[in-house]
Design a protein around this motif. Structure first.
Motif, PDB file in Angstrom:
ATOM      1  N   VAL A 124      -5.235   7.669   8.109  1.00 37.15           N
ATOM      2  CA  VAL A 124      -5.833   8.649   7.186  1.00 37.15           C
ATOM      3  C   VAL A 124      -5.024   9.943   7.201  1.00 37.15           C
ATOM      4  O   VAL A 124      -4.752  10.549   6.154  1.00 37.15           O
ATOM      5  N   GLY A 125      -4.609  10.374   8.396  1.00 40.74           N
ATOM      6  CA  GLY A 125      -3.802  11.589   8.508  1.00 40.74           C
ATOM      7  C   GLY A 125      -2.484  11.471   7.765  1.00 40.74           C
ATOM      8  O   GLY A 125      -2.059  12.404   7.075  1.00 40.74           O
ATOM      9  N   LYS A 126      -1.839  10.310   7.880  1.00 39.30           N
ATOM     10  CA  LYS A 126      -0.572  10.087   7.178  1.00 39.30           C
ATOM     11  C   LYS A 126      -0.772  10.088   5.662  1.00 39.30           C
ATOM     12  O   LYS A 126       0.049  10.628   4.925  1.00 39.30           O
ATOM     13  N   ILE A 127      -1.855   9.459   5.214  1.00 38.19           N
ATOM     14  CA  ILE A 127      -2.141   9.407   3.771  1.00 38.19           C
ATOM     15  C   ILE A 127      -2.309  10.812   3.219  1.00 38.19           C
ATOM     16  O   ILE A 127      -1.747  11.163   2.184  1.00 38.19           O
ATOM     17  N   ARG A 128      -3.072  11.627   3.924  1.00 40.78           N
ATOM     18  CA  ARG A 128      -3.338  12.993   3.447  1.00 40.78           C
ATOM     19  C   ARG A 128      -2.080  13.836   3.423  1.00 40.78           C
ATOM     20  O   ARG A 128      -1.867  14.635   2.524  1.00 40.78           O
ATOM     21  N   GLN A 129      -1.226  13.648   4.428  1.00 36.94           N
ATOM     22  CA  GLN A 129       0.029  14.403   4.443  1.00 36.94           C
ATOM     23  C   GLN A 129       0.959  13.948   3.334  1.00 36.94           C
ATOM     24  O   GLN A 129       1.635  14.757   2.706  1.00 36.94           O
ATOM     25  N   ASN A 130       0.972  12.629   3.046  1.00 42.25           N
ATOM     26  CA  ASN A 130       1.829  12.109   1.972  1.00 42.25           C
ATOM     27  C   ASN A 130       1.375  12.600   0.610  1.00 42.25           C
ATOM     28  O   ASN A 130       2.179  12.843  -0.283  1.00 42.25           O
ATOM     29  N   LYS A 131       0.046  12.725   0.447  1.00 40.35           N
ATOM     30  CA  LYS A 131      -0.465  13.198  -0.842  1.00 40.35           C
ATOM     31  C   LYS A 131      -0.140  14.666  -1.060  1.00 40.35           C
ATOM     32  O   LYS A 131       0.075  15.117  -2.172  1.00 40.35           O
ATOM     33  N   ASP A 132      -0.129  15.430   0.021  1.00 40.87           N
ATOM     34  CA  ASP A 132       0.193  16.850  -0.083  1.00 40.87           C
ATOM     35  C   ASP A 132       1.020  17.264   1.131  1.00 40.87           C
ATOM     36  O   ASP A 132       0.514  17.851   2.079  1.00 40.87           O
ATOM     37  N   PRO A 133       2.314  16.923   1.118  1.00 43.96           N
ATOM     38  CA  PRO A 133       3.135  17.176   2.290  1.00 43.96           C
ATOM     39  C   PRO A 133       3.228  18.641   2.659  1.00 43.96           C
ATOM     40  O   PRO A 133       3.278  19.000   3.807  1.00 43.96           O
ATOM     41  N   GLY A 134       3.242  19.519   1.642  1.00 44.58           N
ATOM     42  CA  GLY A 134       3.247  20.948   1.887  1.00 44.58           C
ATOM     43  C   GLY A 134       4.325  21.382   2.852  1.00 44.58           C
ATOM     44  O   GLY A 134       5.315  20.696   3.089  1.00 44.58           O
ATOM     45  N   HIS A 148      -8.476  -2.584  -7.903  1.00 42.37           N
ATOM     46  CA  HIS A 148      -9.524  -1.764  -7.297  1.00 42.37           C
ATOM     47  C   HIS A 148      -8.938  -0.540  -6.592  1.00 42.37           C
ATOM     48  O   HIS A 148      -7.750  -0.497  -6.292  1.00 42.37           O
ATOM     49  N   ASP A 149      -9.808   0.408  -6.330  1.00 41.04           N
ATOM     50  CA  ASP A 149      -9.415   1.632  -5.630  1.00 41.04           C
ATOM     51  C   ASP A 149      -9.483   1.375  -4.122  1.00 41.04           C
ATOM     52  O   ASP A 149     -10.565   1.124  -3.579  1.00 41.04           O
ATOM     53  N   VAL A 150      -8.332   1.413  -3.461  1.00 37.33           N
ATOM     54  CA  VAL A 150      -8.258   1.140  -2.022  1.00 37.33           C
ATOM     55  C   VAL A 150      -7.432   2.229  -1.341  1.00 37.33           C
ATOM     56  O   VAL A 150      -6.384   2.628  -1.849  1.00 37.33           O
ATOM     57  N   ASP A 151      -7.917   2.711  -0.186  1.00 37.40           N
ATOM     58  CA  ASP A 151      -7.175   3.713   0.580  1.00 37.40           C
ATOM     59  C   ASP A 151      -6.359   3.076   1.703  1.00 37.40           C
ATOM     60  O   ASP A 151      -5.228   3.481   1.963  1.00 37.40           O
ATOM     61  N   ILE A 152      -6.979   2.098   2.394  1.00 36.43           N
ATOM     62  CA  ILE A 152      -6.319   1.465   3.539  1.00 36.43           C
ATOM     63  C   ILE A 152      -6.511  -0.047   3.483  1.00 36.43           C
ATOM     64  O   ILE A 152      -7.597  -0.533   3.158  1.00 36.43           O
ATOM     65  N   VAL A 153      -5.446  -0.775   3.809  1.00 34.74           N
ATOM     66  CA  VAL A 153      -5.512  -2.234   3.921  1.00 34.74           C
ATOM     67  C   VAL A 153      -5.290  -2.598   5.387  1.00 34.74           C
ATOM     68  O   VAL A 153      -4.299  -2.183   5.988  1.00 34.74           O
ATOM     69  N   ALA A 197       3.219  -9.051   1.655  1.00 34.25           N
ATOM     70  CA  ALA A 197       2.188  -8.389   0.856  1.00 34.25           C
ATOM     71  C   ALA A 197       2.248  -6.877   1.050  1.00 34.25           C
ATOM     72  O   ALA A 197       2.081  -6.109   0.094  1.00 34.25           O
ATOM     73  N   SER A 198       2.515  -6.441   2.283  1.00 37.44           N
ATOM     74  CA  SER A 198       2.616  -5.003   2.568  1.00 37.44           C
ATOM     75  C   SER A 198       3.740  -4.364   1.773  1.00 37.44           C
ATOM     76  O   SER A 198       3.595  -3.273   1.227  1.00 37.44           O
ATOM     77  N   ARG A 199       4.863  -5.061   1.723  1.00 38.41           N
ATOM     78  CA  ARG A 199       6.009  -4.536   0.972  1.00 38.41           C
ATOM     79  C   ARG A 199       5.657  -4.346  -0.502  1.00 38.41           C
ATOM     80  O   ARG A 199       5.956  -3.311  -1.107  1.00 38.41           O
ATOM     81  N   LEU A 200       4.995  -5.346  -1.079  1.00 37.75           N
ATOM     82  CA  LEU A 200       4.624  -5.271  -2.499  1.00 37.75           C
ATOM     83  C   LEU A 200       3.588  -4.184  -2.748  1.00 37.75           C
ATOM     84  O   LEU A 200       3.662  -3.446  -3.740  1.00 37.75           O
ATOM     85  N   ILE A 201       2.633  -4.060  -1.841  1.00 39.84           N
ATOM     86  CA  ILE A 201       1.596  -3.031  -1.997  1.00 39.84           C
ATOM     87  C   ILE A 201       2.203  -1.638  -1.890  1.00 39.84           C
ATOM     88  O   ILE A 201       1.881  -0.745  -2.683  1.00 39.84           O
ATOM     89  N   LYS A 202       3.109  -1.445  -0.941  1.00 39.80           N
ATOM     90  CA  LYS A 202       3.747  -0.140  -0.773  1.00 39.80           C
ATOM     91  C   LYS A 202       4.605   0.221  -1.982  1.00 39.80           C
ATOM     92  O   LYS A 202       4.688   1.386  -2.369  1.00 39.80           O
ATOM     93  N   GLU A 203       5.262  -0.773  -2.580  1.00 38.43           N
ATOM     94  CA  GLU A 203       6.069  -0.506  -3.768  1.00 38.43           C
ATOM     95  C   GLU A 203       5.165  -0.189  -4.965  1.00 38.43           C
ATOM     96  O   GLU A 203       5.528   0.614  -5.819  1.00 38.43           O
ATOM     97  N   TYR A 204       4.026  -0.842  -5.011  1.00 34.92           N
ATOM     98  CA  TYR A 204       3.075  -0.584  -6.101  1.00 34.92           C
ATOM     99  C   TYR A 204       2.435   0.787  -5.959  1.00 34.92           C
ATOM    100  O   TYR A 204       2.320   1.550  -6.927  1.00 34.92           O
ATOM    101  N   ASN A 205       2.005   1.112  -4.736  1.00 30.71           N
ATOM    102  CA  ASN A 205       1.369   2.404  -4.474  1.00 30.71           C
ATOM    103  C   ASN A 205       1.668   2.838  -3.038  1.00 30.71           C
ATOM    104  O   ASN A 205       0.975   2.426  -2.107  1.00 30.71           O
ATOM    105  N   PRO A 206       2.696   3.675  -2.836  1.00 30.12           N
ATOM    106  CA  PRO A 206       3.082   4.103  -1.484  1.00 30.12           C
ATOM    107  C   PRO A 206       2.001   4.895  -0.755  1.00 30.12           C
ATOM    108  O   PRO A 206       2.067   5.066   0.452  1.00 30.12           O
ATOM    109  N   MET A 207       0.998   5.392  -1.513  1.00 30.00           N
ATOM    110  CA  MET A 207      -0.049   6.198  -0.904  1.00 30.00           C
ATOM    111  C   MET A 207      -1.086   5.361  -0.172  1.00 30.00           C
ATOM    112  O   MET A 207      -1.922   5.891   0.554  1.00 30.00           O
ATOM    113  N   ILE A 208      -1.086   4.043  -0.369  1.00 31.09           N
ATOM    114  CA  ILE A 208      -2.039   3.180   0.327  1.00 31.09           C
ATOM    115  C   ILE A 208      -1.577   2.980   1.768  1.00 31.09           C
ATOM    116  O   ILE A 208      -0.434   2.616   2.017  1.00 31.09           O
ATOM    117  N   GLY A 209      -2.487   3.234   2.710  1.00 32.56           N
ATOM    118  CA  GLY A 209      -2.162   3.033   4.114  1.00 32.56           C
ATOM    119  C   GLY A 209      -2.295   1.561   4.484  1.00 32.56           C
ATOM    120  O   GLY A 209      -3.199   0.882   3.997  1.00 32.56           O
TER     121      GLY A 209
END
Length: 365
Positions: A120-130, A47-52, A66-78
């Motif tokens: 949410v702020g961290k997620i947005r910065q990670n997606k576009d660190p700029g 499923h599409d998830v932004d934050i756990v 579980a956090s370690r596995l989720i971060k390795e699968y998709n680091p963009m998930i908070g």
């Protein structure tokens, strides 16, 4: 809308969180719930998830695992971990697994929303660190370097080296920022990098085509700068023994001896040995050996270096002796450690394949 997964083995805890989050209107949406870490990982895969938001202590799989596995699968998930234990050990694990925030039970609604908004702020910065993201990296790296903290600066470089980027341009830009940073640090300390490394860097530049090769140039300059900072004691540390610890880290792969460290500290070998044990809490040989084994573990997992080459790089003259030392510290031989690491990586890849399910705590394809 931010999509949230709630993970807790207690229904009442999930129910309360769901009501609190729902009170905010449409800004946040709970899209799923799970009773343990295994279910959480499976849900994130499908499923599409932004934050756990996840409890730390659960059956079958802990929140941290579980956090370690989720971060390795998709680091963009908070990931926000919930814990009833406000202890230092938990904070260490939270940093290790790159968790975004944590809450202590019970938490007030305003604290929950603060954690959500921060994540949410961290997620947005990670997606576009700029530019701001790169400036943060530059500031952190330069802070470590200017304070003469070789240990933390080196670890920071290793972490950046392992990072995955969305494009080659982004990789190149980050490497460029760090290269500019270390050159600025060299200028700050009055170190003539060009004079010392001109030919070596030019040779590398002539053959450099990949980020890996450019990063090697960065590491060459980094090591040269700290050669001067440490050998000439350009930084005034608060604790005298800090000089020795950075000297050890810098020369970990050399023929490092108690005598050479004592000479660097400009005190007798006997006095340095007693002082080291008193201030560090273990004797010099044990400390150095532990550091070498710690570095060996990283190289075993992160590289394909043959074990005999790895042993030589860490300053061991014989691979058999290295194996004995490693086994004594780690409880297994280097080859067993690498095999276990590879098996673990394989199991984690299987975890995210379609059709996997859990049975008696084990994953079956």
């Amino acid at each position: 809308m931010i999509k949230i997964l709630l993970v807790d083995d207690e229904y009442l805890e999930r129910d309360v969180l769901r009501m609190i989050i729902g009170s905010r209107g449409g800004e946040f949406q709970v899209v799923g719930e799970a009773e343990n870490g295994l279910e959480a990982v499976k849900f994130v895969k499908e499923h599409d998830v932004d934050i756990v938001i996840m409890d730390i202590k659960m059956p079958k799989m802990t929140g941290l695992e579980a956090s370690r596995l989720i971060k390795e699968y998709n680091p963009m998930i908070g990931i926000i971990i919930v814990s009833a234990y406000n202890d230092f050990e938990f904070a260490q694990h939270a940093i290790k697994y790159s968790l975004d925030d944590y809450l202590l039970k019970p938490s007030r609604p305003e604290h929950i929303f603060e954690a959500l908004e921060s994540t949410v702020g961290k997620i947005r910065q990670n997606k576009d660190p700029g530019k701001s993201g790169r400036e943060d990296m530059k500031t952190a790296f330069m802070t470590f370097c200017r304070s003469g903290d070789y240990i933390r600066a080196k670890k920071y470089l290793r972490r950046v080296k392992k990072m995955h980027f969305d494009s080659y341009d982004e990789e190149k830009e980050v490497t460029k920022v760090l290269l500019e940073s270390i050159l600025t640090v060299a200028e700050y300390f009055g170190i003539d990098v060009e004079k010392n490394l001109k030919m070596q860097v030019q040779e590398k530049l002539m053959t450099s085509k990949t980020r890996e090769q450019y990063f090697q140039i960065l590491e060459i300059i980094f090591e040269e700068v700290f050669d001067v900072i440490i050998s000439e004691k350009r930084v005034a540390y608060k604790e005298e023994m800090t000089y020795a610890l950075h000297f050890i880290e810098k020369h970990l792969t050399d023929d490092l001896t108690l005598e050479s460290a004592a000479s660097y500290m400009n005190i007798s070998t006997h006095y340095f040995s007693k002082l080291f044990k008193s201030e560090v809490g273990e004797n010099f040989i044990d400390y150095v050996t532990d550091k070498k084994v710690e570095r060996a573990k990283e190289l075993i997992v992160d590289t394909d270096l043959p074990l005999n080459v790895l042993a030589f790089e860490l300053g061991f003259n014989e691979a058999n002796y290295f194996s004995k030392v490693f086994k004594k510290r780690a409880g297994m031989t280097p080859s067993q450690y690498r095999r276990e690491a590879e098996e673990k990586k394989s199991e984690e890849k299987n975890l995210f394949r379609k059709g996997n399910y859990a049975a008696n705590g084990k994953w079956i394809i």
